[in-house]
Structures are given as C-alpha cells and as structure tokens.
Design a protein around this motif. Structure first.
Motif, PDB file in Angstrom:
ATOM      1  N   THR A 288       0.791  -1.108  -0.109  1.00 18.84           N
ATOM      2  CA  THR A 288       0.073  -0.050  -0.068  1.00 18.84           C
ATOM      3  C   THR A 288       0.979   1.156   0.292  1.00 18.84           C
ATOM      4  O   THR A 288       2.168   1.122   0.632  1.00 18.84           O
TER       5      THR A 288
ATOM      6  N   CYS B 217      -1.321  -8.378  -2.651  1.00 16.09           N
ATOM      7  CA  CYS B 217      -1.499  -7.384  -3.745  1.00 16.09           C
ATOM      8  C   CYS B 217      -2.774  -6.519  -3.935  1.00 16.09           C
ATOM      9  O   CYS B 217      -3.814  -6.977  -4.375  1.00 16.09           O
ATOM     10  N   GLY B 218      -3.041  -5.502  -3.187  1.00 17.97           N
ATOM     11  CA  GLY B 218      -4.380  -5.134  -3.356  1.00 17.97           C
ATOM     12  C   GLY B 218      -4.511  -4.237  -4.664  1.00 17.97           C
ATOM     13  O   GLY B 218      -3.501  -3.534  -5.400  1.00 17.97           O
TER      14      GLY B 218
ATOM     15  N   GLU C 245      -8.663   0.844  -4.126  1.00 18.81           N
ATOM     16  CA  GLU C 245      -8.433   1.919  -3.076  1.00 18.81           C
ATOM     17  C   GLU C 245      -8.066   0.943  -1.801  1.00 18.81           C
ATOM     18  O   GLU C 245      -8.113   1.627  -0.743  1.00 18.81           O
ATOM     19  N   GLY C 246      -7.559  -0.182  -2.256  1.00 20.12           N
ATOM     20  CA  GLY C 246      -6.994  -0.978  -0.997  1.00 20.12           C
ATOM     21  C   GLY C 246      -7.962  -1.970  -0.591  1.00 20.12           C
ATOM     22  O   GLY C 246      -8.854  -2.415  -0.998  1.00 20.12           O
TER      23      GLY C 246
ATOM     24  N   ASP D  36      -9.288  -2.583   6.177  1.00 17.83           N
ATOM     25  CA  ASP D  36      -8.265  -2.737   7.069  1.00 17.83           C
ATOM     26  C   ASP D  36      -8.427  -3.629   8.101  1.00 17.83           C
ATOM     27  O   ASP D  36      -7.447  -4.219   8.540  1.00 17.83           O
TER      28      ASP D  36
ATOM     29  N   ARG E  44      -5.780  -6.573   7.826  1.00 23.75           N
ATOM     30  CA  ARG E  44      -4.564  -6.192   8.710  1.00 23.75           C
ATOM     31  C   ARG E  44      -4.903  -6.620  10.077  1.00 23.75           C
ATOM     32  O   ARG E  44      -4.110  -7.353  10.945  1.00 23.75           O
TER      33      ARG E  44
ATOM     34  N   GLU F 160       2.677  -3.201   6.541  1.00 25.94           N
ATOM     35  CA  GLU F 160       2.385  -2.699   5.332  1.00 25.94           C
ATOM     36  C   GLU F 160       3.531  -1.876   4.964  1.00 25.94           C
ATOM     37  O   GLU F 160       4.229  -1.367   5.537  1.00 25.94           O
TER      38      GLU F 160
ATOM     39  N   SER G  12       5.363   0.234   1.394  1.00 28.01           N
ATOM     40  CA  SER G  12       5.315   1.039   0.135  1.00 28.01           C
ATOM     41  C   SER G  12       6.584   0.979  -0.550  1.00 28.01           C
ATOM     42  O   SER G  12       7.507   1.128   0.055  1.00 28.01           O
TER      43      SER G  12
ATOM     44  N   GLY H 123      -0.816  -3.569  -6.242  1.00 30.69           N
ATOM     45  CA  GLY H 123       0.374  -3.924  -5.438  1.00 30.69           C
ATOM     46  C   GLY H 123       1.368  -4.835  -6.348  1.00 30.69           C
ATOM     47  O   GLY H 123       2.362  -5.083  -5.787  1.00 30.69           O
TER      48      GLY H 123
END
Ligand code: ADE
Length: 221
Positions: free
Chosen positions: A84, A108-109, A112-113, A116, A119, A131, A133, A142
């Motif tokens: 993310t 791999c999102g 908009e992800g 949550d 997680r 998480e 980046s 991702g």
C-alpha cells in the motif's frame, strides 16, 4: 524461502520464471506460489470489491475473500506483506531483514486498497504483518511493488547470486552510500577514457578512488 502472491492478476508474476529468480526456483532455493484472489470470491459475479463505508470514490477489496485466500497458506513462520502507498518505505535494510524469512506472503491490493480489518485480524491472531510502500507515488495495484521487493530480496538469499562477492560493494550496503562508477573495455570509447587509476594495478589507490567516488555520489541528489 517460500514466496506467495495473492492477486487478481496472476499473469503479473510470470517474469519470475526468468533470470536469477527462475534459476533459483530450479535449484529449489525459492518456491513460488501465485494465487488468484477471484477463486475465493463468493458470488456468481466473482466480485472481490465493494463500495466504501462512509462514501467516497473507488472500491475497497472485501475482507472475506482475503480471509479465504490467506487462511490456507498463512502460518506462524509467515510474514504477511500488504502492499500500500501508505505503508513503511521499502529499502535495502528491509530487504536484508526479509531475506532471512522463511515465508513471505504478498497481498497485492487493487482499487482503493484492502479492507483494514484484514490487517487487524491477522495481527490480532499473532501473525507478523507489515504494510509496505515502495515509494511516494501511487501505483494501480500492489503487483509491481511486490515484484520490485522480490527482485531486491531474492538476490540476498545465499546461493541465488553465483558470485557472492557481487553483493559486497553494492550501492546501499552502507546507509546512503552509492556504488562507484564502473568501466570495461575498450579503454577509450567515443573519446572518453577510463580513469587512469583503474589501469594502474595499484590496489590501494584503486580502493581509495572507489571509496572517494562512492562518498561523492552519496552527497548528490
Ligand atoms: N500500491 C499502490 N501504490 C503502491 C506503492 N507505492 N507501494 C506499494 N504498493 C502500492
């Protein structure tokens, strides 16, 4: 090391058959699993996303499909990596740390992800979750970020690179230090000569020159 990728685009991971990673797979140094998230969709439309609670643009990936994809593969040896743009920035230190893991799962999102709670849930159950980046820009998903991470991590696994000396003088081995410039034959190309010190055969002077060049590079932006 086992690497699992969960994605709605398994084709993104085809290049992992090539080059050093492909060879490392042949030698069983790395085992790779690519999982199609859609296979875990519960409705006839194979839906994996839905509108966000609270409103707003875009779609959010539903926790139930992720739960179904993750439950059969996650263990206490796993490190779950959720890609993310809001994650911790990936760097050489993180690559080194992760290269010591037994099992990495890349979630791999897209859109908009991922909801949550995915997680929250796996963290709450005592699994290692982070998480990550790869940089301060937004990708469409991702998958490419996971590929970047694997390129950096896999080459640190003993046996993946034929000559381990290749790893010693590299950029980022020492925080902020970049690799010195390199040259090969011919000695003069389009009027540009190789720095004479490199032809001197004096190992101490060559090492000093390289050190000096590396520290110079680390100062430029
Ligand atoms: N997904 C979208 N953008 C990303 C980024 N910069 N790093 C990791 N995953 C992402």
């Amino acid at each position: 090391m086992k690497l699992d990728f969960i994605t709605i685009f398994p084709e993104f991971f085809e290049p992992l058959r090539l080059s050093l990673i492909g060879k490392a797979r042949d030698k069983s140094l790395i085992e790779i699993g690519v999982h199609d998230l859609r296979e875990h969709a519960t409705n006839v439309h194979k839906q994996v996303d839905d509108t966000p609670y609270g409103g707003g643009a875009g779609m959010v990936m539903m926790p139930e499909v992720w739960g179904k994809a993750l439950d059969p593969i996650i263990t206490k040896d796993s490190e779950l990596i959720i890609l993310t743009p809001a994650g911790k920035r990936f760097d050489q230190r993180m690559a080194e740390e992760l290269s010591n893991s037994k099992h990495l799962i890349f979630a791999c999102g897209r859109y908009e992800g991922i909801d949550d709670r995915v997680r929250q849930y796996y963290k709450g159950e005592g699994f290692r979750v982070r998480e990550v980046s790869i940089g301060d820009y937004v990708l469409n998903g991702g998958e490419v970020a996971a590929m970047v991470m694997v390129e950096a991590i896999a080459r640190l696994i003993p046996g993946v690179i034929g000559n381990p000396d290749s790893l010693t003088d590299e950029s980022h081995n020492v925080e902020g230090f970049l690799e010195y410039p390199t040259f090969t034959k011919p000695q003069i190309w389009r009027g540009l000569a190789v720095p004479s010190v490199l032809l001197s055969g004096n190992h101490k002077e060559i090492a000093d020159w390289r050190n000096n060049q590396a520290s110079k590079l680390s100062q430029c932006e």
